[in-house]
Design a protein around this motif. Structure first.
Motif, PDB file in Angstrom:
ATOM      1  N   ALA A 135       0.839  -1.204   0.000  1.00 45.55           N
ATOM      2  CA  ALA A 135       0.000   0.000   0.000  1.00 45.55           C
ATOM      3  C   ALA A 135       0.872   1.253   0.000  1.00 45.55           C
ATOM      4  N   GLY A 136       2.187   1.048  -0.043  1.00 46.86           N
ATOM      5  CA  GLY A 136       3.114   2.179  -0.117  1.00 46.86           C
ATOM      6  C   GLY A 136       3.418   2.514  -1.568  1.00 46.86           C
ATOM      7  N   PHE A 137       4.325   3.427  -1.739  1.00 40.11           N
ATOM      8  CA  PHE A 137       4.635   3.982  -3.065  1.00 40.11           C
ATOM      9  C   PHE A 137       5.118   2.908  -4.057  1.00 40.11           C
ATOM     10  N   ILE A 138       6.253   2.285  -3.802  1.00 41.66           N
ATOM     11  CA  ILE A 138       6.824   1.369  -4.801  1.00 41.66           C
ATOM     12  C   ILE A 138       6.040   0.057  -4.819  1.00 41.66           C
ATOM     13  N   GLY A 139       5.647  -0.422  -3.640  1.00 40.13           N
ATOM     14  CA  GLY A 139       4.907  -1.689  -3.562  1.00 40.13           C
ATOM     15  C   GLY A 139       3.608  -1.633  -4.365  1.00 40.13           C
ATOM     16  N   VAL A 181       0.407  -7.718   1.947  1.00 42.70           N
ATOM     17  CA  VAL A 181       0.399  -7.588   3.406  1.00 42.70           C
ATOM     18  C   VAL A 181       0.951  -6.217   3.768  1.00 42.70           C
ATOM     19  N   ASP A 182       0.123  -5.411   4.388  1.00 40.11           N
ATOM     20  CA  ASP A 182       0.558  -4.053   4.751  1.00 40.11           C
ATOM     21  C   ASP A 182      -0.128  -3.673   6.057  1.00 40.11           C
ATOM     22  N   VAL A 183       0.615  -2.986   6.927  1.00 36.44           N
ATOM     23  CA  VAL A 183       0.056  -2.589   8.228  1.00 36.44           C
ATOM     24  C   VAL A 183      -0.741  -1.287   8.103  1.00 36.44           C
ATOM     25  N   SER A 200      -1.712  -6.509   8.046  1.00 33.95           N
ATOM     26  CA  SER A 200      -0.905  -7.242   9.021  1.00 33.95           C
ATOM     27  C   SER A 200       0.448  -6.556   9.181  1.00 33.95           C
ATOM     28  N   ASP A 201       1.029  -6.753  10.357  1.00 29.72           N
ATOM     29  CA  ASP A 201       2.298  -6.112  10.693  1.00 29.72           C
ATOM     30  C   ASP A 201       3.409  -7.165  10.603  1.00 29.72           C
ATOM     31  N   ILE A 202       4.391  -6.930   9.766  1.00 32.62           N
ATOM     32  CA  ILE A 202       5.442  -7.944   9.600  1.00 32.62           C
ATOM     33  C   ILE A 202       6.338  -8.070  10.828  1.00 32.62           C
ATOM     34  N   ASN A 222       9.750  -8.209  -0.415  1.00 30.35           N
ATOM     35  CA  ASN A 222       9.624  -7.424   0.817  1.00 30.35           C
ATOM     36  C   ASN A 222       9.922  -5.945   0.590  1.00 30.35           C
ATOM     37  N   PHE A 223       8.831  -5.181   0.402  1.00 28.11           N
ATOM     38  CA  PHE A 223       8.945  -3.721   0.302  1.00 28.11           C
ATOM     39  C   PHE A 223       8.700  -3.064   1.662  1.00 28.11           C
ATOM     40  N   ALA A 224       7.987  -3.752   2.560  1.00 31.37           N
ATOM     41  CA  ALA A 224       7.520  -3.112   3.796  1.00 31.37           C
ATOM     42  C   ALA A 224       8.692  -2.555   4.586  1.00 31.37           C
ATOM     43  N   GLU A 283       9.903   1.240   7.097  1.00 30.16           N
ATOM     44  CA  GLU A 283       9.895   2.679   7.351  1.00 30.16           C
ATOM     45  C   GLU A 283      10.939   3.243   6.396  1.00 30.16           C
ATOM     46  N   SER A 284      10.581   4.313   5.650  1.00 28.31           N
ATOM     47  CA  SER A 284      11.428   4.672   4.520  1.00 28.31           C
ATOM     48  C   SER A 284      11.910   6.125   4.488  1.00 28.31           C
ATOM     49  N   HIS A 285      11.570   6.915   5.509  1.00 29.80           N
ATOM     50  CA  HIS A 285      11.925   8.338   5.417  1.00 29.80           C
ATOM     51  C   HIS A 285      13.098   8.685   6.346  1.00 29.80           C
ATOM     52  N   PRO A 335      20.068   6.300  10.652  1.00 24.06           N
ATOM     53  CA  PRO A 335      19.377   5.102  11.160  1.00 24.06           C
ATOM     54  C   PRO A 335      18.561   4.375  10.083  1.00 24.06           C
ATOM     55  N   TYR A 336      17.983   5.108   9.130  1.00 21.14           N
ATOM     56  CA  TYR A 336      17.240   4.425   8.051  1.00 21.14           C
ATOM     57  C   TYR A 336      18.173   3.502   7.274  1.00 21.14           C
ATOM     58  N   SER A 337      19.268   4.060   6.756  1.00 21.68           N
ATOM     59  CA  SER A 337      20.144   3.231   5.908  1.00 21.68           C
ATOM     60  C   SER A 337      20.822   2.133   6.729  1.00 21.68           C
ATOM     61  N   SER A 360      19.403   0.554   9.229  1.00 17.56           N
ATOM     62  CA  SER A 360      18.414  -0.523   9.423  1.00 17.56           C
ATOM     63  C   SER A 360      18.265  -1.345   8.143  1.00 17.56           C
ATOM     64  N   LYS A 361      18.352  -0.696   6.988  1.00 14.69           N
ATOM     65  CA  LYS A 361      18.264  -1.439   5.719  1.00 14.69           C
ATOM     66  C   LYS A 361      19.521  -2.300   5.525  1.00 14.69           C
ATOM     67  N   ALA A 362      20.682  -1.757   5.883  1.00 19.23           N
ATOM     68  CA  ALA A 362      21.925  -2.541   5.761  1.00 19.23           C
ATOM     69  C   ALA A 362      21.868  -3.747   6.696  1.00 19.23           C
ATOM     70  N   ASN A 365      17.194   6.510  -5.870  1.00 22.27           N
ATOM     71  CA  ASN A 365      15.981   7.249  -5.492  1.00 22.27           C
ATOM     72  C   ASN A 365      14.873   7.135  -6.539  1.00 22.27           C
ATOM     73  N   ASN A 366      13.700   6.702  -6.099  1.00 21.12           N
ATOM     74  CA  ASN A 366      12.548   6.552  -6.992  1.00 21.12           C
ATOM     75  C   ASN A 366      11.683   7.810  -6.971  1.00 21.12           C
ATOM     76  N   TYR A 367      10.992   8.043  -8.082  1.00 17.18           N
ATOM     77  CA  TYR A 367       9.952   9.071  -8.111  1.00 17.18           C
ATOM     78  C   TYR A 367       8.854   8.567  -9.036  1.00 17.18           C
TER      79      TYR A 367
HETATM   80  P1  NAD Z   1       6.698   3.776   1.587  1.00 17.95           P
HETATM   81  O1  NAD Z   1       7.053   4.410   2.892  1.00 17.95           O
HETATM   82  O2  NAD Z   1       5.958   4.571   0.570  1.00 17.95           O
HETATM   83  O3  NAD Z   1       5.847   2.451   1.825  1.00 17.95           O
HETATM   84  C1  NAD Z   1       6.170   1.523   2.826  1.00 17.95           C
HETATM   85  C2  NAD Z   1       4.947   0.632   3.033  1.00 17.95           C
HETATM   86  O4  NAD Z   1       5.302  -0.363   4.003  1.00 17.95           O
HETATM   87  C3  NAD Z   1       3.724   1.376   3.594  1.00 17.95           C
HETATM   88  O5  NAD Z   1       2.563   0.984   2.891  1.00 17.95           O
HETATM   89  C4  NAD Z   1       3.645   0.917   5.050  1.00 17.95           C
HETATM   90  O6  NAD Z   1       2.319   0.887   5.563  1.00 17.95           O
HETATM   91  C5  NAD Z   1       4.255  -0.473   4.946  1.00 17.95           C
HETATM   92  N1  NAD Z   1       4.832  -0.927   6.217  1.00 17.95           N
HETATM   93  C6  NAD Z   1       5.700  -0.249   7.011  1.00 17.95           C
HETATM   94  N2  NAD Z   1       5.982  -0.979   8.105  1.00 17.95           N
HETATM   95  C7  NAD Z   1       5.274  -2.139   7.996  1.00 17.95           C
HETATM   96  C8  NAD Z   1       5.121  -3.276   8.816  1.00 17.95           C
HETATM   97  N3  NAD Z   1       5.760  -3.361   9.978  1.00 17.95           N
HETATM   98  N4  NAD Z   1       4.305  -4.283   8.406  1.00 17.95           N
HETATM   99  C9  NAD Z   1       3.638  -4.205   7.226  1.00 17.95           C
HETATM  100  N5  NAD Z   1       3.730  -3.121   6.403  1.00 17.95           N
HETATM  101  C10 NAD Z   1       4.539  -2.106   6.788  1.00 17.95           C
HETATM  102  O7  NAD Z   1       8.086   3.240   1.010  1.00 17.95           O
HETATM  103  P2  NAD Z   1       8.567   3.126  -0.507  1.00 17.95           P
HETATM  104  O8  NAD Z   1       9.212   4.403  -0.905  1.00 17.95           O
HETATM  105  O9  NAD Z   1       7.491   2.545  -1.315  1.00 17.95           O
HETATM  106  O10 NAD Z   1       9.751   2.058  -0.324  1.00 17.95           O
HETATM  107  C11 NAD Z   1       9.464   0.661  -0.403  1.00 17.95           C
HETATM  108  C12 NAD Z   1      10.751  -0.116  -0.185  1.00 17.95           C
HETATM  109  O11 NAD Z   1      11.710   0.248  -1.173  1.00 17.95           O
HETATM  110  C13 NAD Z   1      11.408   0.157   1.151  1.00 17.95           C
HETATM  111  O12 NAD Z   1      11.906  -1.058   1.646  1.00 17.95           O
HETATM  112  C14 NAD Z   1      12.544   1.110   0.837  1.00 17.95           C
HETATM  113  O13 NAD Z   1      13.620   0.957   1.734  1.00 17.95           O
HETATM  114  C15 NAD Z   1      12.921   0.648  -0.558  1.00 17.95           C
HETATM  115  N6  NAD Z   1      13.512   1.683  -1.431  1.00 17.95           N
HETATM  116  C16 NAD Z   1      12.874   2.877  -1.605  1.00 17.95           C
HETATM  117  C17 NAD Z   1      13.435   3.831  -2.464  1.00 17.95           C
HETATM  118  C18 NAD Z   1      12.743   5.166  -2.719  1.00 17.95           C
HETATM  119  O14 NAD Z   1      13.316   6.013  -3.387  1.00 17.95           O
HETATM  120  N7  NAD Z   1      11.507   5.372  -2.256  1.00 17.95           N
HETATM  121  C19 NAD Z   1      14.647   3.561  -3.116  1.00 17.95           C
HETATM  122  C20 NAD Z   1      15.264   2.314  -2.917  1.00 17.95           C
HETATM  123  C21 NAD Z   1      14.678   1.391  -2.070  1.00 17.95           C
END
Ligand code: NAD
Length: 319
Positions: A11-15, A33-35, A59-61, A80-82, A84-86, A150-152, A154-156, A180-182
């Motif tokens: 339900a997020g941007f890239i997913g 699956v999205d929280v 659901s919460d992963i 796995n896209f889920a 925190e991304s900011h 802390p974001y990067s 946690s991803k690492a 970076n996506n847009y």
């Molecule tokens: P986003 O913040 O738009 O979406 C994240 C989604 O994950 C949201 O729908 C949120 O509700 C869900 N989520 C968060 N915590 C959750 C949990 N505990 N359980 C279930 N769902 C949960 O993020 P995005 O920009 O779409 O990024 C998606 C993925 O791609 C992320 O893993 C991010 O690290 C990675 N990424 C993003 C970019 C970018 O430029 N946006 C670039 C490279 C990689």
């Protein structure tokens, strides 16, 4: 045969863009699956929510007992896209980043270990490599991890868990690291949507520091196409860098958007730089190009035109 994918964070941007892409171009079934955190927008899934190949499970992963409801079947793959991304939020409060990005990934790996999915693709970021200076070569898959916020971090950390499950248990796991996506559906707290929406409303556009921080921008559909290819042809245990080959300073991105919207540069307001923000990212995508035949197709000036159009329509009440 039709595959069944478990997409987290759909339900997020890239997913959401990825699910839309998969439902358009394949006959696969998708469980999302999205929280529905602040970043997950139910509107993002409105285009496909009634598709017969799609189901949504809130659901919460981070909660393994909640996740069980989604694992009522064996999946062909988890993507796995889920997360925190900011970055800015991670500086203010890192706690949800540790839970969702690290513990959440761990719970999904456990599901693969238990045989609940045949493989998993971890959607990571070029930010795990840290920052480049202007003369450095772009990040390759061999660049050491050096996260700076802390974001990067946690991803690492999640990437290292994925690596360890591959090495220890020989599970079919793959990591992608994208720049970076847009594009459509991105949250307005992020850089490009904020510029577009502020410019549309004639509001000030904050430009951090000297405005010369560099990002390599990729249109989200190019990223989705790369993930699809990795899903079909990617090799277990591998990492694939994905970049847009569009290195631009933040200032130039703002100038391009203002130009396309016919707005004046006087909207720009220089503000103090933020903590934990890297100077330059640039990504070498030659491995995915050579091994899987992927290249970005949408140049920045075209992608940004589509993106501006989408935000304009959304502002006018249409999505
Ligand atoms: P986003 O913040 O738009 O979406 C994240 C989604 O994950 C949201 O729908 C949120 O509700 C869900 N989520 C968060 N915590 C959750 C949990 N505990 N359980 C279930 N769902 C949960 O993020 P995005 O920009 O779409 O990024 C998606 C993925 O791609 C992320 O893993 C991010 O690290 C990675 N990424 C993003 C970019 C970018 O430029 N946006 C670039 C490279 C990689």
């Amino acid at each position: 045969m039709s595959q069944h994918l478990l997409v987290t964070g759909g339900a997020g941007f890239i997913g959401a863009n990825f699910i839309s892409y998969i439902l358009r171009y394949t006959d696969y079934h998708v469980t999302n699956v999205d929280v529905l955190s602040y970043a997950g927008d139910i509107g993002n899934i409105s285009d496909f929510q009634h598709s017969s190949n799609y189901r949504f499970i809130k659901s919460d992963i981070t909660k393994s007992y909640e996740l069980l409801a989604a694992f009522d079947k064996k999946y062909d793959a988890i993507i796995n896209f889920a997360a925190e991304s900011h970055v800015d939020r991670s500086i203010h409060n890192a706690v949800p980043f540790i839970y969702s990005n690290i513990n959440g990934t761990f719970n999904l790996l456990q599901m693969v270990l238990k045989g609940k999915a045949k493989k998993m693709i971890q959607i990571s970021t070029d930010e795990v490599y840290g920052s480049l200076s202007s003369n450095d070569l772009p990040f390759t898959e061999e660049t050491p991890l050096a996260p700076n916020n802390p974001y990067s971090a946690s991803k690492a950390s999640a990437d290292l868990l994925v690596r360890s499950y591959y090495q220890t248990h020989q599970l079919p796991l793959i990591i992608t690291r994208c720049s970076n996506n847009y594009g459509p559906l991105q949250h307005t707290e992020k850089f490009i949507p904020k510029i577009i929406t502020n410019a549309l409303n004639n509001k000030e556009i904050p430009l951090y520091g000297d405005g010369l921080n560099i990002r390599d921008w990729i249109y989200v559909e190019d990223h989705c196409r790369a993930i699809h290819l990795v899903l079909e042809k990617g090799v277990a245990g591998q990492i694939y860098n994905i970049g847009g080959a569009e290195e631009k300073t933040n200032r130039d991105v703002i100038y391009e958007i203002l130009k396309q919207l016919g707005r004046d540069k006087s909207l720009i307001k220089y503000v103090e730089d933020r903590k934990g923000h890297d100077r330059r990212y640039a990504i070498d995508s030659s491995k995915i190009t050579k091994e899987l035949g992927w290249k970005p197709r949408i140049p920045f000036n075209k992608g940004i035109q589509h993106t501006i159009e989408w935000f304009k329509q959304r502002q006018n009440g249409a999505r």
